[in-house]
Scaffold this motif. Sequence first.
Motif, mmCIF file in Angstrom:
data_model
loop_
_atom_site.group_PDB
_atom_site.id
_atom_site.type_symbol
_atom_site.label_atom_id
_atom_site.label_comp_id
_atom_site.label_asym_id
_atom_site.label_seq_id
_atom_site.Cartn_x
_atom_site.Cartn_y
_atom_site.Cartn_z
ATOM 1 N N THR A 98 0.844 -1.203 0.000
ATOM 2 C CA THR A 98 0.000 0.000 0.000
ATOM 3 C C THR A 98 0.872 1.242 0.000
ATOM 4 O O THR A 98 2.051 1.204 0.367
ATOM 5 N N ASP A 129 -3.883 3.351 0.402
ATOM 6 C CA ASP A 129 -4.318 3.008 -0.953
ATOM 7 C C ASP A 129 -3.523 1.813 -1.466
ATOM 8 O O ASP A 129 -2.304 1.739 -1.269
ATOM 9 N N ASN A 150 1.681 7.744 -6.200
ATOM 10 C CA ASN A 150 0.258 7.436 -6.112
ATOM 11 C C ASN A 150 -0.502 8.183 -7.204
ATOM 12 O O ASN A 150 -0.594 9.412 -7.164
ATOM 13 N N LYS A 180 -3.557 8.672 -7.686
ATOM 14 C CA LYS A 180 -4.701 9.442 -7.198
ATOM 15 C C LYS A 180 -4.307 10.875 -6.850
ATOM 16 O O LYS A 180 -5.061 11.818 -7.127
#
Length: 583
Positions: free
Chosen positions: A113, A118, A200, A202
Motif C-alpha cells: 500500500t 491506498d 500514487n 490518485k
Amino acid sequence: MHVRKQLKGGVFSFLLCLLAVMVVACGGGTANNNSSEKAKDQIYVSPIAGVEMIKTLDPAMVTDANSSSIIRMVYSGLVNFDKNLKLQGELAQDIQLADDNVTYTFKLKPNLTFSNGDPLTSKEIVWSLNRALDPKTKSPSAASYMSMIKGVDEFNAGKRSTLIGYSLLAPDPGTVKIILSQPAQYFLQSLAYPTSYIVNPKLVEKYGDKWTDHSSEGAGSGQFVLTKAQRSVELILDRNEKYFGPKPQLQRVVRPFYKSGDVTWKAYQSNQLMRSGVPAAQRDAAKKLPNGQFTETKQLWISYFALNYLISPFDNIKIRQAFALAINKDILSTNIDKGATIPTNHIVPEGADGYNPNLTGPGGVKDTKGDPELAKKLFEEGLKEKGLTRETMPTIKYTTSFTSSAGKQSAEAIQQMWEKTLGIKVVIDNLDWNTFLDVTNNARDNDKAPMIWESGWIADYPDPQDWLTLLFTVPAQNSWNYGHDKSKSPNLAEQKANMELMKKADAERDNAKRMQMYNQAEQQLVNDVAWIPLSQNKQASVTKPCVKNLVDNPMGIMTPDGWADVYISNDKPCPDVSKWAVK
C-alpha cells in the motif's frame, strides 16, 4: 547523479546529512553499539546545506542528490540496493529474466500500500513508469535511466501514445513485466535510481502539477512520509506506519536548511545537530572528538570540469588538453582539501566495477600534477589552429557553485593555475546550486550555456555504464556535447566511434570483455578531455554518540533495509529535540 562541487574537507551539501549504510571493508562507521538505552524521542536531526529548498519532490524530475536523499525516504521502487550495495527486490519479491534476455518479470510482495493505505499494485507501478517516460511529464532523467525500455524513442517522438500494454505490462495485480528493446546488463541497477520510484496516481490526478505539495496524503510507499516542507527552515519526515518492510525505529527525521557547510559545523559544535560535514581546516579537531564521532569514507564520486564542446575555444582538443594539464590536482588535494580528496585522472572511480588502474591523463601524462610546459605548448598550437590569440579569444568564464570559504579557495586556486600557465584571464561565476543545475542541465545543444563548469557525479549504481554510456552517449545527460554534430571537432568521427563502443559494452554478456571495452572507452574520453577529472572524494563527517548504527557507504545512500537499525540513545552529548517531539 549530479552533486555540488565538493566544499572541501568533506563539507558536502548532501553527504553531510545522509544516513548511510554498512558496506563491509568500504568505510568507517560511528563507533557505536547496541547496548545504550533508547531515548524517549526517536528523532534524528541532520542538515541540508547550501540551498533554501530541495530542487524537487517528484521522482520523475530528480537529477540531484539533495532531492534524491528525500525521495529515497518517501518512495519505493521495484528494486533497490541492500546494505552491501547488492541489488535486491524492494516492491518485488522475485525477478525473472526470460530466455530472450529482454523480458523481465517482477512478482510483487503481497498487500502493498501507499502510506495512506491506498493499494499499490502492478497497475500503479506501470502507470508511474509510463508517467515518468511520458514526454508530457518533461522528466530530465527518465529517458536516461530507462532508455532501454522498448518503445521509449517512439514515445518521445510522439509516435506512440503510451507504453502501457506494449512494453510496460500488468498481467495481474501482483505481476509487472518490462520488455527492453535490446539486452542491457545494467538494467536492474538503473531501475534502482529514484526516477523509477512509484507515485500514487490518485494524488497526481487530483492535484495536477501541485501534487507534491500534498505528499503527506499518501504520495509514496517508503519508510517515511513528508509532513512539512518549509523553505529556508526545514523538512520533516515522519515514520510511515503502513510501510511494508521492517519499520524504522526513528519516529521522525528533521532536515533543517543551513546556508553553508561551514555553518553546519558550528551548529554541530553547539549541539544543535546530530550530524555534520567537516571543513578542511577543522579535520584535526574533528578527529580528536571522543567516542568515534569522526568518520571518513572514500566515495564513488568524481569532481570534474565539464567543457562545452559547442563553445569556442573548447571546440579544440589541444586547448581542452591544455586546460587539463595546467591544473596541479595534488596541490588542490593537499593544500586546500587537506587530504579529504584523492587527486585523479579517472572518470570511473576507484572501488567501482571497471576501474582501470593503468589509465593515463591527456597526452599520456601519468601523474596528477599536470604538465605546465606541455599545457603551454598545446595551448599555443590550439590558438593557432583556431586563428586566435590571447587577446581575441573569448573571455573564459568558469561556472561553479560553492558556499564555503574552502570552496572559494579552491576555485581561486584553479583560476590562478590557468591564468599563470596559459597567460589568460579567467572569471569565476559562482551560482546558487539550483540555478547552477538549471543552466548546466540545459547546456545540451546550447552554445549560450556555460562554457566550462565544475561539478560532481556520484554513482547511481556501481557499474561503469553509469559513468560512461549514461553520461557521454545519452543526450539528456551529455550536457558537454561530446560527439555532437555541431561541435565541428576534427576528431568527431573518433568520438562517435567511442560512443558506439560504450553502447556495445552495455549489451556484452561476457563481463571481462565488457570491462575491457569500458576501459578502452574511458581512456579515449580522457584523451579527448570529455571531462577534466579533478578528484575522488571522501566523506568526512561527525556524528553525535547518541546516534546508533549509522555507518557510511561509498554511494552515500540509505538503503531500505538500513533504517530499521538506526536509533537514538540517551548517550551524551545529544541535541535537545523536544521542539520536534511527536505528539
